[in-house]
Scaffold this active site. Structure first.
Site, mmCIF file in Angstrom:
data_model
loop_
_atom_site.group_PDB
_atom_site.id
_atom_site.type_symbol
_atom_site.label_atom_id
_atom_site.label_comp_id
_atom_site.label_asym_id
_atom_site.label_seq_id
_atom_site.Cartn_x
_atom_site.Cartn_y
_atom_site.Cartn_z
ATOM 1 C CB SER A 1 38.170 35.028 48.395
ATOM 2 O OG SER A 1 38.501 33.963 47.792
ATOM 3 C CD GLU B 1 37.595 38.152 42.888
ATOM 4 O OE1 GLU B 1 38.918 37.660 42.613
ATOM 5 O OE2 GLU B 1 37.214 37.392 43.752
ATOM 6 C CG HIS C 1 41.967 36.276 44.717
ATOM 7 N ND1 HIS C 1 40.651 36.446 44.423
ATOM 8 C CD2 HIS C 1 41.952 35.256 45.720
ATOM 9 C CE1 HIS C 1 39.742 35.587 45.205
ATOM 10 N NE2 HIS C 1 40.705 35.126 45.959
#
Length: 311
Positions: free
Chosen positions: A115, A215, A282
């Site tokens: 992330s 992502e 995630h």
């Protein structure tokens, strides 16, 4: 093509090794980190928590000075063999320019996170050619990280053998596929928002011949379109050998265009292999994957094989 010969792979973690947990981005909670500590301890690792890991300054895990101090303590301590971020959130871009890359190069150690931590991994790759691991942080979420996630993270940190990830039909992005001959290149990328935010900075990597990993979470299709269009206009997407598409979790809004529609429309014209449906990101059962090492993307067979980040 990106220079593969200079990729630095730290030593694999072994039972008895000391690892340190840091929070270089957003704040975390002790009860979530407790499970991560328990898990790492079960692998025989000695787990220390950095002094300011639970600090909080609004949406940041403490001030920039505190977060950078903890990160440099972990990177510079010769008794620490692994640096494990508790979570992402936001904030690591505010401190990466303060990292002493000479310290990183002098004592390479494995770093793991995802992330917002994409920005840290890009910085370490640029400044020290350090391979790392894109994977779950120590703030363990049971609903997202089951047994497959546990096994994959342990493999990525402690087993110096390649990681092979197969596309899954039950992943929303599984329909995002452009089959072609297998291609190889360094696996670079991560969170799409952080990639787009890194364009124009010293940390954006040379994507020539690379496998681009993307992502995302919580971004509607039009924002994903905007970020991919930005990368395309910046010349990034014209250089890649292939695209590995991970999980795009909760990426929906009220418009009829789905995230799959968006990804296909933006990626198909690139003329390179594209493989979606990879459980990286995630979503549930996220799989840890090396960052910066040689990967082979086979969009026909539906596999991504990546050389280990550790030796």
């Amino acid at each position: 093509m990106s220079d593969l010969t200079t990729a630095v792979r730290p030593a694999a973690l072994r039972p008895g090794d000391r690892v340190m947990l840091v929070s270089p981005s957003g704040p975390t909670r002790p009860e979530r980190v407790a499970r991560g500590v328990e898990l790492l301890s079960e692998w025989g690792l000695s787990v220390d928590v950095a002094p300011n890991v639970y600090a909080r300054s609004g949406y940041l895990a403490g001030t920039d000075d505190l977060r950078l101090a903890d990160l440099m303590t972990a990177l510079g301590d010769p008794t620490v063999r692994g640096v494990i971020c508790t979570r992402g959130g936001y904030g690591v871009q505010r401190i990466v320019d303060g990292i002493d890359m000479a310290v990183v190069r002098a004592d390479p150690k494995i770093v793991v996170g995802f992330s917002d931590i994409t920005a840290l991994q890009l910085s370490l790759w640029r400044g020290a050619r350090l391979a790392s691991v894109h994977g779950p942080g120590a703030a363990w979420l049971h609903e997202r990280t089951g047994p497959d996630s546990v096994a994959a993270l342990r493999h990525a940190l402690m087993d110096p053998t390649p990681v092979t990830i197969s596309a899954r039909q039950d992943e929303e992005t599984s329909a995002v596929r452009v089959p072609a001959a297998a291609v190889s290149g360094p696996l670079l990328g991560g969170n799409l928002c952080l990639l787009a935010a890194t364009v124009g900075t010293p940390d954006f990597p040379d994507m020539s011949g690379a496998i681009l990993l993307i992502e995302e979470v919580g971004e509607p299709p039009y924002k994903v379109d905007r970020m991919l269009t930005h990368l395309r206009r910046a010349g990034v997407l014209s250089q890649v050998a292939g695209v590995a598409v991970g999980q795009f979790t909760d990426c929906a809004d009220g418009w009829s265009t789905t995230i799959v529609d968006c990804l296909l429309e933006r990626l198909t014209p690139l003329g390179v292999p594209v493989l979606g449906g990879l459980p990286i990101g995630h979503g549930r059962d996220q799989i840890a994957v090396p960052f910066g090492t040689l990967a082979t993307l086979d969009a026909t067979l539906g596999t991504l094989t990546v050389a280990p980040a550790v030796r």
